[in-house]
Design an enzyme around this catalytic site. Structure first.
Site, short mmCIF file in Angstrom:
data_model
loop_
_atom_site.label_atom_id
_atom_site.label_comp_id
_atom_site.label_asym_id
_atom_site.label_seq_id
_atom_site.Cartn_x
_atom_site.Cartn_y
_atom_site.Cartn_z
N PRO A 27 0.86 -1.19 0.00
CA PRO A 27 0.00 0.00 0.00
C PRO A 27 0.89 1.23 0.00
O PRO A 27 1.88 1.28 0.73
CB PRO A 27 -0.75 -0.11 1.33
CG PRO A 27 0.14 -0.92 2.22
CD PRO A 27 0.96 -1.81 1.33
N GLU A 29 -0.01 5.33 0.08
CA GLU A 29 -1.02 6.38 0.01
C GLU A 29 -0.63 7.45 -1.00
O GLU A 29 0.51 7.94 -0.99
CB GLU A 29 -1.18 7.02 1.40
CG GLU A 29 -2.38 7.91 1.48
CD GLU A 29 -2.19 9.07 2.43
OE1 GLU A 29 -1.10 9.23 2.99
OE2 GLU A 29 -3.15 9.84 2.58
N CYS A 118 2.10 3.32 9.82
CA CYS A 118 2.21 4.66 9.23
C CYS A 118 2.91 5.63 10.19
O CYS A 118 2.47 5.81 11.33
CB CYS A 118 0.82 5.19 8.88
SG CYS A 118 0.91 6.84 8.14
N LYS A 159 0.05 -4.97 9.28
CA LYS A 159 1.34 -4.46 8.81
C LYS A 159 1.93 -3.64 9.96
O LYS A 159 1.29 -2.68 10.42
CB LYS A 159 1.14 -3.61 7.57
CG LYS A 159 2.41 -3.11 6.92
CD LYS A 159 2.13 -2.75 5.46
CE LYS A 159 3.33 -2.17 4.76
NZ LYS A 159 3.54 -0.76 5.09
N ASN A 219 9.41 -6.68 4.51
CA ASN A 219 9.27 -5.44 3.73
C ASN A 219 10.35 -4.46 4.15
O ASN A 219 10.76 -4.41 5.29
CB ASN A 219 7.86 -4.86 4.00
CG ASN A 219 7.68 -3.44 3.48
OD1 ASN A 219 7.35 -2.54 4.24
ND2 ASN A 219 7.90 -3.23 2.20
N GLY A 220 10.81 -3.69 3.14
CA GLY A 220 11.77 -2.62 3.40
C GLY A 220 13.02 -2.77 2.56
O GLY A 220 13.70 -3.79 2.63
N GLU A 221 13.29 -1.75 1.73
CA GLU A 221 14.53 -1.68 0.95
C GLU A 221 14.72 -2.85 -0.01
O GLU A 221 15.83 -3.33 -0.20
CB GLU A 221 15.75 -1.57 1.89
CG GLU A 221 15.70 -0.42 2.88
CD GLU A 221 15.69 0.97 2.24
OE1 GLU A 221 16.26 1.12 1.15
OE2 GLU A 221 15.09 1.89 2.85
#
Ligand SMILES: Cc1cc2nc3c(=O)[nH]c(=O)nc-3n(C[C@H](O)[C@H](O)[C@H](O)COP(=O)(O)O)c2cc1C
Length: 342
Positions: A27, A29, A118, A159, A219-221
């Site tokens: 996702p 935004e 977030c 998440k 998740n990440g990089e």
């Protein structure tokens, strides 16, 4: 136009042999909306998408809010390529989150994802997103009420990040979400304090990936197939979520799948990406008011330039254009030069 292009695409690219890995389109935004999901899932390689967050603060939201962020609800909760789209909710009130999850379920969402990652100050001030990482009990209560509110066959996923200020409570956060009944957990391997700055601490996921009773999605990089493979080795995760990398390199998921199968297929070239820009612009002209129709294209160019230097040059020459027709013409003018150069 996207419709015609989809028909032209080799349908094999949207299917993939069942590897024991999965790829989720993140996702994002204001960036990954239904037009971008359509484009990227048509290129292929994704098992699932997640919408931008639907913010739940004080009410049960009307269906138009869900349809605006997830028009795929009108087509069985799937992108035109057939990829399921989970609807993401962000909020801190367990009862309200549960009742909004029921609306999403009734509208046909194939799954519900809960946003506890977030970092935005405005969102955190209203006690949503990553701020819930500070209170694992409340985070767990949101998971449990949402889980109890929707049918058992509707997956509820969450998440999270490693923590808020530091990662000391990471295991407690994971336990709260797991005890709350989520069926999968995506971990952006950074704390809220670390924001979006590299590195991602993939190794921090290894223990929970080994112990947890549910899939952990790393998740990440993740910018390249080799990043995903390295992340798998370090994190012990089998499933991955691609975010900014998916925008920089539209064929990233497909390339990762090829790498898993030991194939070293050529990456998409700029000449192949360029027609996608035209398709994307014209699709946005249908999705947005005319005065906003050029913005997603400019935003995408800013991501693409990390992988394609030509996108940076293109951005510089079109950044002041606001009118759709003018932008369309500018791309049309550039297109023949590209084929000459190819
Ligand atoms: C512009 C932007 C918008 C984002 N919006 C959301 C969102 O709505 N929900 C969410 O869970 N994560 C959101 N994220 C976080 C991403 O899903 C992802 O966790 C993060 O970018 C790390 O992955 P990456 O390093 O591969 O980009 C957003 C990130 C960015 C950069």
């Amino acid at each position: 136009m996207l419709y015609a292009w989809r028909a032209m695409m080799n349908s094999d690219t949207t299917k993939h042999p069942s590897a024991d890995h999965r790829l989720v389109l993140a996702p994002m935004e204001g960036v990954i909306d239904s037009v971008m999901r359509d484009l990227l899932t048509t290129i292929g390689g994704y098992d699932r998408c997640v919408t931008e967050f639907v913010r739940v603060s004080q009410t049960i939201l009307p269906s138009r809010v869900f349809h605006r962020l997830c028009p795929e609800l009108l087509t069985g909760g799937r992108t035109p390529a057939g990829t399921p789209v989970f609807l993401q909710l962000l909020g801190n009130n367990p009862d309200l989150m549960a009742r909004n999850a029921q609306v999403a379920e009734a509208l046909g969402a194939p799954g519900i994802d809960l946003n506890f990652g977030c970092p935005a100050k405005t969102v955190n001030k209203s006690q949503g997103g990553a701020v819930l990482l500070k209170t694992p009990d409340l985070l767990g209560a949101v998971c449990a009420e949402v889980r109890a509110a929707v049918a058992p066959e509707i997956p509820v996923t969450a998440k999270i990040r490693l923590g808020f200020e530091d990662d000391d409570s990471f295991e407690a956060i994971v336990k709260a979400a797991v005890d709350g009944g989520v069926s999968e957990l995506t971990v952006h391997a950074k704390t809220r304090r670390q924001g979006y700055r590299p590195p991602a601490h993939w190794s921090r996921l290894a223990q929970i990936a080994n112990d947890a009773r549910l899939p952990i999605i790393a998740n990440g990089e993740l910018w390249s197939p080799s990043d995903v493979i390295r992340c798998g080795t370090v994190s012990h995760c089998k499933d991955f979520m691609l975010a900014r990398g998916a925008l920089c390199r539209p064929d990233l998921a497909r390339a990762v799948r090829h790498a898993w199968h030991g194939l070293n297929t050529p990456a998409m070239t700029w000449a192949e990406v360029f027609p996608l820009l035209q398709i994307f612009l014209r699709s946005n002209a249908h999705a947005y008011e005319p005065r906003h129709a050029c913005n997603p294209l400019k935003q995408w160019l800013v991501y693409l330039k990390h992988y394609f230097p030509q996108a940076g040059a293109l951005f510089s020459s079109v950044k002041r254009i606001r009118d759709f027709e003018e932008m369309d013409l500018a791309l049309e003018t550039i297109a023949p030069k590209l084929s000459e150069a190819a």
